[in-house]
Write a protein that holds these residues in place. Structure first.
Motif, PDB file in Angstrom:
ATOM      1  N   ILE A   1      -4.169  -9.995   6.868  1.00 30.93           N
ATOM      2  CA  ILE A   1      -4.923 -11.051   5.879  1.00 30.93           C
ATOM      3  C   ILE A   1      -4.120 -10.758   4.338  1.00 30.93           C
ATOM      4  N   ARG A   2      -3.839  -9.062   4.184  1.00 28.27           N
ATOM      5  CA  ARG A   2      -3.358  -8.405   3.255  1.00 28.27           C
ATOM      6  C   ARG A   2      -1.553  -8.940   3.031  1.00 28.27           C
ATOM      7  N   SER A   3      -1.686  -9.118   4.766  1.00 27.57           N
ATOM      8  CA  SER A   3       0.128  -9.732   4.791  1.00 27.57           C
ATOM      9  C   SER A   3       0.640 -10.717   4.481  1.00 27.57           C
ATOM     10  N   VAL A   4      -0.438 -11.541   4.550  1.00 26.49           N
ATOM     11  CA  VAL A   4      -0.449 -13.006   4.522  1.00 26.49           C
ATOM     12  C   VAL A   4      -0.614 -12.312   2.944  1.00 26.49           C
ATOM     13  N   ARG A   5      -1.590 -12.170   1.955  1.00 21.04           N
ATOM     14  CA  ARG A   5      -1.424 -12.432   0.579  1.00 21.04           C
ATOM     15  C   ARG A   5       0.070 -12.106   0.436  1.00 21.04           C
ATOM     16  N   GLN A   6       0.272 -10.961  -0.258  1.00 22.67           N
ATOM     17  CA  GLN A   6       1.571 -10.098   0.171  1.00 22.67           C
ATOM     18  C   GLN A   6       2.858 -11.431   0.279  1.00 22.67           C
ATOM     19  N   ALA A   7       2.841 -12.398   1.044  1.00 19.88           N
ATOM     20  CA  ALA A   7       3.986 -12.885   1.575  1.00 19.88           C
ATOM     21  C   ALA A   7       4.356 -14.263   0.639  1.00 19.88           C
ATOM     22  N   GLN A   8       2.749 -14.552   0.366  1.00 19.79           N
ATOM     23  CA  GLN A   8       2.373 -15.525  -0.479  1.00 19.79           C
ATOM     24  C   GLN A   8       2.886 -14.884  -2.433  1.00 19.79           C
ATOM     25  N   ALA A   9       2.653 -13.990  -2.933  1.00 21.18           N
ATOM     26  CA  ALA A   9       3.296 -13.290  -3.672  1.00 21.18           C
ATOM     27  C   ALA A   9       4.767 -13.835  -3.999  1.00 21.18           C
ATOM     28  N   GLU A  10       5.460 -13.147  -2.541  1.00 23.48           N
ATOM     29  CA  GLU A  10       6.591 -13.342  -2.851  1.00 23.48           C
ATOM     30  C   GLU A  10       7.261 -14.840  -2.525  1.00 23.48           C
ATOM     31  N   ASP A  11       6.230 -15.496  -2.513  1.00 27.02           N
ATOM     32  CA  ASP A  11       6.570 -17.038  -1.883  1.00 27.02           C
ATOM     33  C   ASP A  11       7.759 -17.450  -0.346  1.00 27.02           C
ATOM     34  N   LEU A  12       7.128 -16.969   0.244  1.00 29.32           N
ATOM     35  CA  LEU A  12       7.840 -16.429   1.009  1.00 29.32           C
ATOM     36  C   LEU A  12       6.771 -17.229   2.302  1.00 29.32           C
ATOM     37  N   ALA A  13       7.792 -17.970   3.543  1.00 31.74           N
ATOM     38  CA  ALA A  13       6.916 -18.941   4.281  1.00 31.74           C
ATOM     39  C   ALA A  13       6.105 -18.092   5.532  1.00 31.74           C
ATOM     40  N   LEU A  14       6.583 -16.911   6.333  1.00 35.18           N
ATOM     41  CA  LEU A  14       6.185 -16.892   7.067  1.00 35.18           C
ATOM     42  C   LEU A  14       5.812 -14.895   6.790  1.00 35.18           C
ATOM     43  N   VAL A  15       5.352 -14.119   7.498  1.00 38.73           N
ATOM     44  CA  VAL A  15       4.991 -13.087   7.578  1.00 38.73           C
ATOM     45  C   VAL A  15       6.061 -11.418   8.302  1.00 38.73           C
ATOM     46  N   ASP A  16       6.557 -10.855   6.979  1.00 39.92           N
ATOM     47  CA  ASP A  16       7.144  -9.681   8.303  1.00 39.92           C
ATOM     48  C   ASP A  16       7.113  -8.962   7.861  1.00 39.92           C
ATOM     49  N   VAL A  17       7.584  -7.854   9.095  1.00 41.60           N
ATOM     50  CA  VAL A  17       6.884  -6.257   8.897  1.00 41.60           C
ATOM     51  C   VAL A  17       7.017  -5.740   7.365  1.00 41.60           C
ATOM     52  N   ASP A  18       8.023  -6.522   6.907  1.00 41.77           N
ATOM     53  CA  ASP A  18       8.300  -5.919   5.611  1.00 41.77           C
ATOM     54  C   ASP A  18       6.898  -5.611   4.615  1.00 41.77           C
ATOM     55  N   GLN A  19       6.191  -7.104   4.442  1.00 43.94           N
ATOM     56  CA  GLN A  19       4.850  -7.794   3.882  1.00 43.94           C
ATOM     57  C   GLN A  19       3.487  -6.108   4.077  1.00 43.94           C
ATOM     58  N   LEU A  20       4.403  -6.015   5.806  1.00 38.47           N
ATOM     59  CA  LEU A  20       2.787  -5.495   6.096  1.00 38.47           C
ATOM     60  C   LEU A  20       2.596  -4.164   5.778  1.00 38.47           C
ATOM     61  N   GLU A  21       3.795  -3.488   5.375  1.00 38.69           N
ATOM     62  CA  GLU A  21       4.804  -1.910   5.061  1.00 38.69           C
ATOM     63  C   GLU A  21       4.656  -1.782   3.215  1.00 38.69           C
ATOM     64  N   LYS A  22       4.532  -2.873   2.828  1.00 39.71           N
ATOM     65  CA  LYS A  22       4.102  -3.070   1.360  1.00 39.71           C
ATOM     66  C   LYS A  22       2.602  -2.995   1.459  1.00 39.71           C
ATOM     67  N   VAL A  23       1.154  -3.505   2.123  1.00 43.63           N
ATOM     68  CA  VAL A  23       0.594  -3.942   2.228  1.00 43.63           C
ATOM     69  C   VAL A  23      -0.372  -1.751   2.827  1.00 43.63           C
ATOM     70  N   LEU A  24       0.427  -1.658   4.086  1.00 37.72           N
ATOM     71  CA  LEU A  24      -0.189  -0.722   4.214  1.00 37.72           C
ATOM     72  C   LEU A  24      -0.840   0.750   3.628  1.00 37.72           C
ATOM     73  N   PRO A  25      -0.044   1.781   2.595  1.00 39.25           N
ATOM     74  CA  PRO A  25      -0.160   2.453   2.094  1.00 39.25           C
ATOM     75  C   PRO A  25      -1.713   2.295   1.637  1.00 39.25           C
ATOM     76  N   GLN A  26      -1.821   1.250   1.021  1.00 44.32           N
ATOM     77  CA  GLN A  26      -3.086   0.552  -0.144  1.00 44.32           C
ATOM     78  C   GLN A  26      -4.803   0.389   0.559  1.00 44.32           C
ATOM     79  N   LEU A  27      -3.942  -0.235   2.173  1.00 41.54           N
ATOM     80  CA  LEU A  27      -4.601  -0.422   3.274  1.00 41.54           C
ATOM     81  C   LEU A  27      -5.749   0.535   4.071  1.00 41.54           C
TER      82      LEU A  27
END
Length: 79
Positions: A49-75
């Motif tokens: 869920i957090r990865s999808v929200r990060q991708a949406q914030a970046e105006d991306l259509a697909l979730v990539d490992v980059d979004q997961l890496e960005k949300v993982l520390p806070q998660l």
């Protein structure tokens, strides 16, 4: 779904836990296995869920490992 709890099989959770026990004789009850399986399910769903929200914030259509890496520390801090 007999023998599963939240998407993770009890056997898999048991093997993952056994890999990290220092004493090979350590045993885990069925209730503990179900609890850990449920925690893993919640963790994975929240990461998705957090990865999808990060991708949406970046105006991306697909979730990539980059979004997961960005949300993982806070998660990890939240868990």
């Amino acid at each position: 779904m007999e023998g599963t709890s939240g998407g993770f099989r009890k056997e898999l959770v048991g093997k993952l836990l056994q890999l990290h026990f220092k004493d090979d004789k350590t045993k885990v009850s069925g209730d503990a296995l179900r609890l850990v399986a449920e925690l893993l399910k919640i963790f994975v769903v929240e990461a998705a869920i957090r990865s999808v929200r990060q991708a949406q914030a970046e105006d991306l259509a697909l979730v990539d490992v980059d979004q997961l890496e960005k949300v993982l520390p806070q998660l990890l801090l939240d868990f």
